[in-house]
Design an enzyme around this catalytic site. Structure first.
Site, PDB file in Angstrom:
ATOM      1  N   HIS A 112       2.611 126.220  78.540  1.00  0.00           N
ATOM      2  CA  HIS A 112       2.185 125.123  77.657  1.00  0.00           C
ATOM      3  C   HIS A 112       3.379 124.239  77.280  1.00  0.00           C
ATOM      4  O   HIS A 112       3.467 123.128  77.753  1.00  0.00           O
ATOM      5  CB  HIS A 112       1.445 125.606  76.404  1.00  0.00           C
ATOM      6  CG  HIS A 112       0.308 126.534  76.705  1.00  0.00           C
ATOM      7  ND1 HIS A 112      -0.706 126.180  77.568  1.00  0.00           N
ATOM      8  CD2 HIS A 112       0.039 127.806  76.291  1.00  0.00           C
ATOM      9  CE1 HIS A 112      -1.562 127.196  77.655  1.00  0.00           C
ATOM     10  NE2 HIS A 112      -1.132 128.191  76.902  1.00  0.00           N
TER      11      HIS A 112
ATOM     12  N   ASP B 260      -5.522 129.618  82.810  1.00  0.00           N
ATOM     13  CA  ASP B 260      -5.459 130.184  81.465  1.00  0.00           C
ATOM     14  C   ASP B 260      -6.774 130.822  81.000  1.00  0.00           C
ATOM     15  O   ASP B 260      -7.065 131.959  81.367  1.00  0.00           O
ATOM     16  CB  ASP B 260      -4.966 129.074  80.508  1.00  0.00           C
ATOM     17  CG  ASP B 260      -4.602 129.582  79.121  1.00  0.00           C
ATOM     18  OD1 ASP B 260      -4.882 130.743  78.810  1.00  0.00           O
ATOM     19  OD2 ASP B 260      -4.047 128.802  78.328  1.00  0.00           O
TER      20      ASP B 260
HETATM   21  C1  NGQ Z   1      -4.060 134.099  74.574  1.00  0.00           C
HETATM   22  N1  NGQ Z   1      -4.339 131.716  74.768  1.00  0.00           N
HETATM   23  O1  NGQ Z   1      -3.180 134.954  74.498  1.00  0.00           O
HETATM   24  O2  NGQ Z   1      -5.115 134.296  75.176  1.00  0.00           O
HETATM   25  C2  NGQ Z   1      -3.811 132.756  73.934  1.00  0.00           C
HETATM   26  C3  NGQ Z   1      -4.447 132.693  72.571  1.00  0.00           C
HETATM   27  C4  NGQ Z   1      -2.599 133.242  70.941  1.00  0.00           C
HETATM   28  C5  NGQ Z   1      -3.741 130.533  74.783  1.00  0.00           C
HETATM   29  N2  NGQ Z   1      -2.626 130.403  74.141  1.00  0.00           N
HETATM   30  C6  NGQ Z   1      -3.888 133.654  71.591  1.00  0.00           C
HETATM   31  N3  NGQ Z   1      -4.265 129.532  75.438  1.00  0.00           N
HETATM   32  O3  NGQ Z   1      -1.882 132.389  71.409  1.00  0.00           O
HETATM   33  O4  NGQ Z   1      -2.261 133.841  69.940  1.00  0.00           O
HETATM   34 ZN    ZN Z   2      -2.395 131.924  77.756  1.00  0.00          ZN
END
Ligand code: NGQ
Ligand code: ZN
Length: 462
Positions: free
Chosen positions: A276, A327
């Site tokens: 990101h 993702d």
């Molecule tokens: C994840 N997803 O780990 O699946 C994360 C969300 C977070 C993204 N960052 C959870 N798109 O970052 O705490």
């Molecule tokens: Zn992620």
């Protein structure tokens, strides 16, 4: 016969005519030569295709989230300013993750990987953090769920870089995990144990790296501890600066922004993928580009979750490297990621044809080749090019499709990436083996049946 003759193939130096590609029994390319003669006589066993290009690397995946698609697109009970956001989506995702079993994890991943293959990806990087049982206990096999995802990759026939996740805290300053994060809990020793358990699974299709989840969930001391033991050539991925709230929390706690903080405290180099990295100041853009790390961009998920737009133009001007990932898997299409990447920039800058360079003015070619290079680097595997020593990971476009009629070679990727919504990926080979033929995955029916059963079991998760 381990050979393919492409009337047009995308080589590292660009599109070339009459390319003969040969690979060994292990699926590694031994020859990729332009201007070759069409094999004749007894050798006609070679397969002949019109357009061949290297399969794309999907550098960021949480495969279980594929089963959430479409189920988080309904507004919650907004109270005052508490509107839906990344964080409310995350609560739903946590709830979904609460009860999935290793069997579910494998079935969902197999479905996802077969879809990714059909849409141009031939490698995945799995950022894997559901590692404990629903009650928070370690499974008897410490790498139980990681092994399931690798089994799914093998079933689908896609290459994989497994990245077991370091996940110890719920926020900056080592705050304790929340109950809903208990399935993710790992400390450096846990992660190293998982990596060790996966060692026997490493092969030409399978690599193992590591992923500190984020600077919210892992401390700098922990990250450095893991890096001390991990072999120096293994990839390291981290989520960073995705949401403004995360940047603010980092500033409040450390006085530094997440990317500044990471680059200050940790030796970030070519083995790193910063996933990101949406919210950057100009100096962070430059430092990140200079580090040699890959920016792991996930445009459809970043759009879906309301993250913001990566400063791609500045980052490219600074010599930065990038790759793409899907993702949360709201999309499984490499084309869609690249299209959104460019369109986000056009909408923001109100200009056209932004992802280009002085040497490469075709946006589609620039994006595909750039994401191949960055993705290969982030995967830690010899992929991303039709060249000796790389894997024979090839996608063949449907030359009978009207979108490819009457094009010059340097217009093919422009049409592939930007034109229409039909899938132009017709056949796909991974490691010299065809896994998609005529747009059908070779194990599609069995994989889909298991996925359907899994979704029926996971109907109620709220
Ligand atoms: C994840 N997803 O780990 O699946 C994360 C969300 C977070 C993204 N960052 C959870 N798109 O970052 O705490
Ligand atoms: Zn992620």
């Amino acid at each position: 016969m381990n050979r393919l003759f492409a009337r047009n193939a995308l080589l590292p130096e660009g599109w070339r005519k009459d390319v003969l590609i040969e690979w060994d029994a292990n699926g590694t390319i031994v020859r990729a030569e332009a201007g070759a003669a069409l094999p004749s006589g007894e050798q006609v066993v070679a397969q002949i295709v019109e357009y061949a290009l290297p399969g794309m690397i999907n550098l960021h995946s949480h495969s279980f989230q594929r089963a959430l698609g479409g189920r988080t697109e309904k507004a919650g009970d907004a109270v005052g300013n508490l509107k839906d956001s990344f964080w409310t989506w995350r609560d739903l995702m946590y709830r979904f993750a609460r009860n999935i079993t290793p069997e579910h994890i494998e079935a969902i991943a197999a479905q996802l990987f077969s879809e990714c293959l059909r849409h141009g990806y031939t490698s995945m990087c799995e950022f894997h953090y559901v590692q404990r049982a629903p009650d928070g206990a370690m499974y008897p096999r410490p790498a139980e769920t990681a092994e399931r995802v690798i089994a799914a990759a093998r079933l689908a026939g896609i290459g994989i870089t497994m990245l077991p996740v370091l996940y110890s805290y719920s926020g900056f300053g080592e705050s304790a995990l929340k109950p809903e994060q208990k399935r993710f809990k790992t400390d450096p020793q846990d992660v190293l144990r998982v990596i060790e358990a996966l060692e026997p699974l490493r092969d030409a299709q399978t690599e193992v790296g590591v992923a500190p989840h984020s600077l919210r969930a892992a401390s700098v001391a922990q990250i450095n501890e893991v890096l001390l033991t991990l072999p120096g050539d293994r990839p390291v991925h981290i989520h960073i600066a995705e949401q403004k709230q995360e940047v603010q929390q980092s500033l409040d706690w450390s006085g530094r922004r997440p990317v500044q903080w990471l680059l200050d405290q940790v030796d970030v180099n070519e083995r790193w993928c910063l996933v990101h990295a949406t919210h950057l100041m100009r100096d962070e853009v430059d430092l990140m580009a200079q580090s040699g790390a890959v920016a792991g961009l996930c445009p459809t998920t970043e759009a879906n979750l309301g993250d913001g737009l990566f400063p791609l133009e500045d980052f490219l001007a600074a010599g930065g490297r990038f790759g793409i990932g899907s993702d949360s898997h709201i999309s499984q299409s490499a084309v869609e990621e690249l299209r959104w990447l460019e369109y986000g920039q056009r909408l923001q800058h109100q200009r056209r044809n932004i992802a280009v360079s002085a040497e490469q003015r075709n946006v589609g070619d620039f994006l595909w080749q750039g994401a191949l290079q960055g993705g290969a680097q982030a995967s830690g595997r010899p992929v991303g090019a039709l060249a000796p020593g790389r894997r024979a990971d090839v996608i063949v476009l449907d030359d009978q499709h009207p979108n490819l009629y009457g094009l010059a070679l340097d217009e093919v990727l422009g049409s592939f990436v930007f034109c229409g919504n039909d899938n132009l990926v017709k056949d796909v080979m991974v490691g010299g083996r065809w896994v998609v033929r005529n747009q059908q995955h070779v194990a599609q029916q069995a994989i889909a049946a298991r996925f359907k059963q899994t979704l029926a079991e996971l109907r109620e998760f709220r």
